[in-house]
Design an enzyme around this catalytic site. Structure first.
Site, PDB file in Angstrom:
ATOM      1  N   LYS A  54       0.845  -1.302  -0.054  1.00 41.35           N
ATOM      2  CA  LYS A  54      -0.131   0.009  -0.056  1.00 41.35           C
ATOM      3  C   LYS A  54       0.921   1.321  -0.025  1.00 41.35           C
ATOM      4  CE  LYS A  54      -4.281  -1.805   0.928  1.00 41.35           C
ATOM      5  NZ  LYS A  54      -5.863  -1.523   1.476  1.00 41.35           N
TER       6      LYS A  54
ATOM      7  N   LYS B 131      -3.807 -10.269  -6.789  1.00 39.05           N
ATOM      8  CA  LYS B 131      -4.881 -10.484  -6.188  1.00 39.05           C
ATOM      9  C   LYS B 131      -6.104  -9.657  -6.539  1.00 39.05           C
ATOM     10  CE  LYS B 131      -6.101  -8.515  -2.144  1.00 39.05           C
ATOM     11  NZ  LYS B 131      -6.605  -8.049  -0.693  1.00 39.05           N
TER      12      LYS B 131
ATOM     13  N   LYS C 234     -10.611  -4.797  -4.412  1.00 39.81           N
ATOM     14  CA  LYS C 234     -11.739  -3.945  -4.683  1.00 39.81           C
ATOM     15  C   LYS C 234     -11.426  -2.193  -5.070  1.00 39.81           C
ATOM     16  CE  LYS C 234     -13.317  -4.132  -0.001  1.00 39.81           C
ATOM     17  NZ  LYS C 234     -12.205  -3.636   1.129  1.00 39.81           N
TER      18      LYS C 234
HETATM   19  P1  ATP Z   1      -8.450  -3.006  -0.689  1.00 41.47           P
HETATM   20  O1  ATP Z   1      -8.440  -3.420  -2.194  1.00 41.47           O
HETATM   21  O2  ATP Z   1      -9.233  -2.052  -0.274  1.00 41.47           O
HETATM   22  O3  ATP Z   1      -7.314  -3.333   0.191  1.00 41.47           O
HETATM   23  P2  ATP Z   1      -9.642  -5.783  -0.376  1.00 41.47           P
HETATM   24  O4  ATP Z   1     -10.515  -6.092  -1.676  1.00 41.47           O
HETATM   25  O5  ATP Z   1      -8.121  -6.444  -0.320  1.00 41.47           O
HETATM   26  O6  ATP Z   1      -9.468  -4.249  -0.117  1.00 41.47           O
HETATM   27  P3  ATP Z   1     -10.548  -6.075   2.350  1.00 41.47           P
HETATM   28  O7  ATP Z   1     -11.665  -5.276   2.996  1.00 41.47           O
HETATM   29  O8  ATP Z   1      -9.098  -5.693   2.655  1.00 41.47           O
HETATM   30  O9  ATP Z   1     -10.701  -6.240   1.076  1.00 41.47           O
HETATM   31  O10 ATP Z   1     -10.795  -7.720   2.725  1.00 41.47           O
HETATM   32  C1  ATP Z   1     -11.891  -8.120   3.453  1.00 41.47           C
HETATM   33  C2  ATP Z   1     -11.712  -9.770   3.489  1.00 41.47           C
HETATM   34  O11 ATP Z   1     -11.662 -10.372   2.112  1.00 41.47           O
HETATM   35  C3  ATP Z   1     -10.450 -10.117   3.931  1.00 41.47           C
HETATM   36  O12 ATP Z   1     -10.476 -11.239   4.605  1.00 41.47           O
HETATM   37  C4  ATP Z   1      -9.535 -10.605   2.833  1.00 41.47           C
HETATM   38  O13 ATP Z   1      -8.360 -11.730   3.159  1.00 41.47           O
HETATM   39  C5  ATP Z   1     -10.457 -10.929   1.825  1.00 41.47           C
HETATM   40  N1  ATP Z   1     -10.171 -10.685   0.533  1.00 41.47           N
HETATM   41  C6  ATP Z   1      -9.679  -9.812  -0.189  1.00 41.47           C
HETATM   42  N2  ATP Z   1      -9.527 -10.029  -1.489  1.00 41.47           N
HETATM   43  C7  ATP Z   1      -9.497 -11.172  -1.588  1.00 41.47           C
HETATM   44  C8  ATP Z   1      -9.253 -12.225  -2.700  1.00 41.47           C
HETATM   45  N3  ATP Z   1      -8.694 -11.442  -3.813  1.00 41.47           N
HETATM   46  N4  ATP Z   1      -9.185 -13.698  -2.563  1.00 41.47           N
HETATM   47  C9  ATP Z   1      -9.462 -13.887  -1.397  1.00 41.47           C
HETATM   48  N5  ATP Z   1      -9.887 -13.180  -0.285  1.00 41.47           N
HETATM   49  C10 ATP Z   1      -9.880 -11.778  -0.436  1.00 41.47           C
END
Ligand code: ATP
Ligand code: LTN
Length: 333
Positions: A115, A197, A200
């Site tokens: 980040k 990964k 969002k």
């Molecule tokens: P950001 O992009 O804002 O960092 P993010 O999409 O990574 O957000 P988080 O809110 O950080 O999402 O994660 C919420 C939950 O979803 C966490 O338990 C995280 O491990 C899971 N998660 C997020 N992205 C993935 C993915 N691509 N595959 C599996 N699990 C995920």
């Protein structure tokens, strides 16, 4: 343990539209704990502000994330659903835990490194101490299990280290939590770059399937997913795009990789991509319908937030006052 039940705790940031990564890696699994565990699921708005947010969007997404929790099967009567900033004990415990966390430990966190590379104009202290607030979230509820995607494993391990360190100075303060990582769906990759990964906050909307995307959009995104020049649907090293699609298909249908290879034998990538899009759209449709109904009643969502905050505060204050006593803070009533 709370009232003889093990505790499950997790959180999602209201930092964007939720993706099928959030769904398959985390939220879909939360409901599986509801019967046997005391469950707390939080919308972590304080974590979201470690990256600059537009206030109106953050507010709207906080409602949306809560509604999605419920649409994914979390009943507010059986789970404590709440918003992090409504329970100030999180920020208070985080401060105390900051004093039990080492600079070197935080410097090693992969999410911080990623980040800070992505937001090089805003490498703030909150981004650095993000995992300490996450540890406070978990430890306040004497949590036994933390269902998360694999990207959060390192943070849960740091939480265990902080709790163990605190307990070694002040015995019997915190339960040491375990991360629970799903066997399939633990890391859904981007459709545009399957070595990254699915996230969002990705700027390329075509690389991400959102839980609320309509059927045509879902099918179109899967059709365009980056794959390779082979034509045979099989799971193998170097086939990141197909491996990712097979994982997604497997997580939605429960089929093994071997079963999927057999099902698509002699058929091309086009057929397979369409099938992945269809199972995904079919699985999300009931979630989307329930979500739409929930979002049309904001007063109900606010009532859920309020009840959740009251329940969560009760348990959080108990742990916080135990910590404050142990630390030597004077208690006045
Ligand atoms: P950001 O992009 O804002 O960092 P993010 O999409 O990574 O957000 P988080 O809110 O950080 O999402 O994660 C919420 C939950 O979803 C966490 O338990 C995280 O491990 C899971 N998660 C997020 N992205 C993935 C993915 N691509 N595959 C599996 N699990 C995920
Ligand atoms: N850091 C997590 C979100 C999160 C969380 C938590 C997850 C905040 N507090 C407590 C589990 C338990 C993320 O970025 N996905």
């Amino acid at each position: 343990m709370i009232q003889d039940m093990k505790v499950s705790y997790s959180g999602v940031q209201p930092s964007g539209n939720l993706t099928i990564g959030n769904y398959l890696g985390a939220i879909r699994n939360f409901a599986t704990f509801s019967e046997q565990y005391k469950c707390f699921y939080c919308v972590v708005d304080a974590h979201a502000i470690t990256v600059r947010q537009t206030p109106a969007d953050l507010r709207r997404r906080t409602y949306e994330t809560l509604a999605l929790y419920m649409a994914c099967g979390l009943d507010p009567e059986k789970n404590t659903l709440y918003v992090q900033s409504h329970v100030p004990a999180h920020a208070e415990l985080a401060w105390a835990l900051n004093c039990f966390t080492m600079f070197g430990e935080l410097s090693r966190m992969t999410q911080f490194k990623d980040k800070s590379a992505k937001h090089s104009d805003n490498i703030n202290a909150g981004l650095f101490t993000y995992p300490v607030l996450m540890a406070a979230d978990i430890l306040l509820y004497q949590t036994d299990v933390v269902p998360v995607g694999i990207d959060q494993k390192q943070h849960v391990e740091l939480c265990r280290d902080i709790a163990t360190r605190f307990n070694s100075v002040f015995p019997d303060t915190f339960t040491i939590p375990e991360p629970i990582i799903p066997k399939t769906g633990m890391k859904i990759m981007s459709l545009a770059d399957p070595t990254k990964k699915m996230s969002k906050s990705d700027e390329n909307a075509n690389s991400v399937v959102y839980i609320l995307d309509d059927r045509d959009t879902i099918i179109r995104k899967f059709k365009r997913a980056v794959t390779d020049s082979d034509t045979c649907v099989r799971y193998a090293e170097g086939k990141d795009g197909i491996n990712n699609l097979m994982n997604i298909y497997s997580t939605f249908t429960g089929k093994s990789h071997a079963e999927i290879e057999h099902e698509f034998e002699g058929r091309g990538y086009g057929d397979f991509k369409l099938a992945v899009g269809e199972v995904c759209a079919d699985a999300l449709r009931p979630v989307q319908e329930t979500y739409a109904a929930l979002m049309s009643d904001k007063a109900h969502l606010e009532a859920v937030m309020k009840k959740g905050a009251e329940e969560a505060s009760y348990y959080a204050r108990k742990t916080l006052s135990k910590v404050q006593k142990k630390l030597g803070f004077v208690q006045i009533r």
